[in-house]
Design a protein around this motif. Structure first.
Motif: not given
Length: 276
Positions: A176-185, A198-207
């Motif tokens: 249930r942890i949120g998602f922090c997408p790192d664009t380069a990784h 776009r696949k995990y819009p409801d999980r994003i908590r940081h960018v």
């Protein structure tokens, strides 16, 4: 959208040497000056910053020094980054003790978010059970963060068991942890960062935003690599996330402040063009 910049560029990242023999003390840290980093980040026009847990430990006995630096510079400590193996039962309590300390210090200095990476790759290969173990540990990280009033998010990272889109899929439905997408990784792991957002819009908590060039492999200031940041920002906007965008650049051959300014100028233009 508010813009922040990670202090990592002022010295790169290392693990604390005490952690070689004491897992509970294996904090990340930047070897540069936090005073210089925060002042440069403010001068480049950013409103927030992210630090490694180990750099906060350095201020644990002199908290007013860091609070004063942040206040004087007009920069908010938004988030703190930590990480662990997470899949080895014998050492997990030691790792969670360290995560707890990181969360405690993050709250002490007014941060809102705890970001973690990790999930060790075994010599024998990653098993499906490893994703279950990682997910269970990340739920415990979430509990720890919430106990200090923080939001927790997971950051896919090269060299961990969550690099590719497929590996991320094996994890996300189990925790249930949120998602922090790192664009380069994400890009270096073979994913389209905008598509993953776009696949995990409801999980994003940081960018985390940084640019990437595949050949030769290099992390770069925004706008100097191959990534489509206008589409990435559109994807973030579509997700409903309307908060901190944290620019991060592991190393830079020139002046770290110059790198921060390059990314700020580029990001300001994208946000202006998108109406944000």
């Amino acid at each position: 959208m508010q813009l922040g910049y990670h202090t990592i560029t002022w010295g790169g990242v290392v693990g604390h040497p005490v952690g070689v023999t004491s897992i509970k003390d294996l904090f990340y840290q930047t070897n540069g000056s936090m005073e210089t980093a925060v002042r440069d980040i403010a001068a480049a026009g950013y409103e927030g910053t992210e630090m490694f847990d180990g750099n906060l430990v350095e201020y644990a006995d002199r908290p007013e020094e860091l609070r004063g630096l942040l206040a004087e510079s007009g920069v908010k400590l938004v988030s703190v980054y930590s990480g662990a193996n997470f899949i080895f039962a014998d050492i997990l309590p030691e790792e969670l003790h360290r995560i707890n300390r990181a969360a405690e210090l993050a709250a002490t200095f007014g941060a809102e978010r705890l970001v973690v990476g990790g999930g060790a790759r075994r010599v024998a290969g990653t098993t499906d059970q490893d994703y279950a173990l990682l997910a269970r540990a990340l739920d415990q990280v979430t509990d720890i963060a919430e106990s200090f009033g923080l939001t927790a998010s997971y950051h896919p990272h090269l060299s961990t068991m969550v690099e590719s889109t497929h590996e991320l899929e094996r994890l996300m439905d189990r925790t249930r942890i949120g998602f922090c997408p790192d664009t380069a990784h994400l890009a270096a792991g073979g994913s389209d960062p905008a598509a993953v957002i776009r696949k995990y819009p409801d999980r994003i908590r940081h960018v985390h935003l940084k640019d990437f060039r595949a050949d030769p492999f290099q992390f770069l200031p925004l706008g100097e690599g191959d990534l489509d940041f206008p589409d990435i920002i559109r994807a973030v906007q579509e997700s409903g996330y309307d908060s901190w965008l944290m620019v991060e650049l592991d190393t830079y051959d020139g002046d770290p402040r110059a790198a921060a300014e390059i990314s700020k100028k580029y990001l300001d233009k994208i946000l202006a063009d998108s109406g944000l």
